[in-house]
Design a protein around this motif. Structure first.
Motif, PDB file in Angstrom:
ATOM      1  N   LYS A   3     -59.286 -11.897  16.039  1.00 43.60           N
ATOM      2  CA  LYS A   3     -58.140 -11.157  16.161  1.00 43.60           C
ATOM      3  C   LYS A   3     -57.846 -10.593  14.700  1.00 43.60           C
ATOM      4  O   LYS A   3     -58.078 -11.037  13.859  1.00 43.60           O
ATOM      5  N   ASN A   4     -57.184  -9.373  14.793  1.00 42.89           N
ATOM      6  CA  ASN A   4     -56.665  -8.608  13.523  1.00 42.89           C
ATOM      7  C   ASN A   4     -55.435  -7.870  13.705  1.00 42.89           C
ATOM      8  O   ASN A   4     -55.018  -7.369  12.849  1.00 42.89           O
ATOM      9  N   VAL A   5     -54.856  -8.089  14.821  1.00 44.55           N
ATOM     10  CA  VAL A   5     -53.222  -7.649  15.005  1.00 44.55           C
ATOM     11  C   VAL A   5     -52.479  -8.968  15.151  1.00 44.55           C
ATOM     12  O   VAL A   5     -52.414  -9.880  15.889  1.00 44.55           O
ATOM     13  N   GLY A   6     -51.414  -9.020  14.096  1.00 42.40           N
ATOM     14  CA  GLY A   6     -50.474  -9.996  14.026  1.00 42.40           C
ATOM     15  C   GLY A   6     -49.193  -9.737  14.766  1.00 42.40           C
ATOM     16  O   GLY A   6     -49.150  -8.666  15.754  1.00 42.40           O
ATOM     17  N   VAL A  37     -51.053   3.629  26.778  1.00 42.63           N
ATOM     18  CA  VAL A  37     -51.823   2.438  27.227  1.00 42.63           C
ATOM     19  C   VAL A  37     -52.832   1.831  26.243  1.00 42.63           C
ATOM     20  O   VAL A  37     -53.044   0.522  26.193  1.00 42.63           O
ATOM     21  N   VAL A  38     -53.349   2.776  25.000  1.00 37.31           N
ATOM     22  CA  VAL A  38     -54.129   2.071  24.098  1.00 37.31           C
ATOM     23  C   VAL A  38     -53.351   1.149  23.396  1.00 37.31           C
ATOM     24  O   VAL A  38     -53.805   0.099  23.042  1.00 37.31           O
ATOM     25  N   PRO A  39     -52.114   1.392  22.659  1.00 35.32           N
ATOM     26  CA  PRO A  39     -51.605   0.321  21.867  1.00 35.32           C
ATOM     27  C   PRO A  39     -51.046  -0.870  22.916  1.00 35.32           C
ATOM     28  O   PRO A  39     -51.171  -2.211  22.268  1.00 35.32           O
ATOM     29  N   LEU A  40     -50.854  -0.680  24.110  1.00 37.36           N
ATOM     30  CA  LEU A  40     -50.465  -1.963  24.901  1.00 37.36           C
ATOM     31  C   LEU A  40     -51.849  -2.796  25.050  1.00 37.36           C
ATOM     32  O   LEU A  40     -51.839  -3.963  24.984  1.00 37.36           O
ATOM     33  N   ALA A  41     -53.102  -2.070  25.305  1.00 36.52           N
ATOM     34  CA  ALA A  41     -53.991  -3.008  25.448  1.00 36.52           C
ATOM     35  C   ALA A  41     -54.553  -3.471  24.278  1.00 36.52           C
ATOM     36  O   ALA A  41     -55.043  -4.740  24.236  1.00 36.52           O
ATOM     37  N   THR A  42     -54.514  -2.907  22.831  1.00 36.87           N
ATOM     38  CA  THR A  42     -54.871  -3.626  21.666  1.00 36.87           C
ATOM     39  C   THR A  42     -53.728  -4.785  21.449  1.00 36.87           C
ATOM     40  O   THR A  42     -54.143  -5.762  20.930  1.00 36.87           O
ATOM     41  N   ALA A  43     -52.297  -4.637  21.860  1.00 34.70           N
ATOM     42  CA  ALA A  43     -51.643  -5.514  21.619  1.00 34.70           C
ATOM     43  C   ALA A  43     -51.795  -6.957  22.461  1.00 34.70           C
ATOM     44  O   ALA A  43     -51.660  -7.951  22.115  1.00 34.70           O
ATOM     45  N   ALA A  44     -52.482  -6.598  23.812  1.00 32.92           N
ATOM     46  CA  ALA A  44     -52.889  -7.413  24.642  1.00 32.92           C
ATOM     47  C   ALA A  44     -53.877  -8.337  24.194  1.00 32.92           C
ATOM     48  O   ALA A  44     -53.811  -9.670  24.365  1.00 32.92           O
ATOM     49  N   ILE A  45     -54.588  -7.766  23.742  1.00 33.25           N
ATOM     50  CA  ILE A  45     -55.986  -8.467  23.155  1.00 33.25           C
ATOM     51  C   ILE A  45     -56.054  -8.983  21.862  1.00 33.25           C
ATOM     52  O   ILE A  45     -56.886  -9.598  21.468  1.00 33.25           O
ATOM     53  N   TRP A  47     -56.607  -7.121  19.139  1.00 32.82           N
ATOM     54  CA  TRP A  47     -57.730  -6.615  18.280  1.00 32.82           C
ATOM     55  C   TRP A  47     -57.736  -5.137  18.295  1.00 32.82           C
ATOM     56  O   TRP A  47     -57.550  -4.489  19.369  1.00 32.82           O
ATOM     57  N   CYS A  48     -57.805  -4.590  17.134  1.00 28.22           N
ATOM     58  CA  CYS A  48     -57.686  -2.880  17.189  1.00 28.22           C
ATOM     59  C   CYS A  48     -59.234  -2.708  16.310  1.00 28.22           C
ATOM     60  O   CYS A  48     -59.471  -2.904  15.242  1.00 28.22           O
ATOM     61  N   ILE A  56     -58.460  -4.050   7.728  1.00 28.29           N
ATOM     62  CA  ILE A  56     -57.166  -4.465   7.889  1.00 28.29           C
ATOM     63  C   ILE A  56     -57.086  -5.706   8.896  1.00 28.29           C
ATOM     64  O   ILE A  56     -57.485  -5.650   9.873  1.00 28.29           O
ATOM     65  N   LYS A  57     -56.069  -6.636   8.430  1.00 25.35           N
ATOM     66  CA  LYS A  57     -55.600  -7.893   9.362  1.00 25.35           C
ATOM     67  C   LYS A  57     -54.318  -8.053   9.082  1.00 25.35           C
ATOM     68  O   LYS A  57     -53.875  -8.045   8.040  1.00 25.35           O
ATOM     69  N   THR A  58     -53.371  -7.980  10.312  1.00 28.93           N
ATOM     70  CA  THR A  58     -52.215  -8.116  10.019  1.00 28.93           C
ATOM     71  C   THR A  58     -51.631  -9.648  10.604  1.00 28.93           C
ATOM     72  O   THR A  58     -50.525  -9.906  10.709  1.00 28.93           O
ATOM     73  N   CYS A  59     -52.669 -10.296  11.043  1.00 29.26           N
ATOM     74  CA  CYS A  59     -52.417 -11.706  11.636  1.00 29.26           C
ATOM     75  C   CYS A  59     -52.530 -12.480  10.653  1.00 29.26           C
ATOM     76  O   CYS A  59     -53.124 -12.449   9.663  1.00 29.26           O
ATOM     77  N   LYS A  60     -52.038 -13.908  10.846  1.00 25.04           N
ATOM     78  CA  LYS A  60     -52.023 -14.961   9.521  1.00 25.04           C
ATOM     79  C   LYS A  60     -53.499 -15.225   9.772  1.00 25.04           C
ATOM     80  O   LYS A  60     -54.133 -15.631  10.787  1.00 25.04           O
TER      81      LYS A  60
END
Length: 62
Positions: A3-6, A37-45, A47-48, A56-60
């Motif tokens: 995961k890389n989306v916080g 649909v793309v930002p929704l999908a990346t938010a759901a999984i 991972w971008c 880049i990683k915005t997650c902890k």
């Protein structure tokens, strides 16, 4: 696939995705709004793929 989306990034992606799709459904913008649909999908999984080349990683960190 790590995961890389916080949290805040996910919320922003969901909002942007829903707004784009909503604008498309109301006829304000054209078919390009379905790109929401793309930002929704990346938010759901959580991972971008666009973040990978830049490291880049915005997650902890664990």
């Amino acid at each position: 696939m790590n995961k890389n989306v916080g949290g805040i990034d996910r919320i922003l992606r969901i909002v942007v995705g829903l707004v784009l799709i909503g604008l498309t459904l109301t006829g304000i913008i054209g078919l390009w709004g379905w790109i929401g649909v793309v930002p929704l999908a990346t938010a759901a999984i959580g991972w971008c793929p666009a973040y990978l080349p830049f490291g880049i990683k915005t997650c902890k960190m664990n």
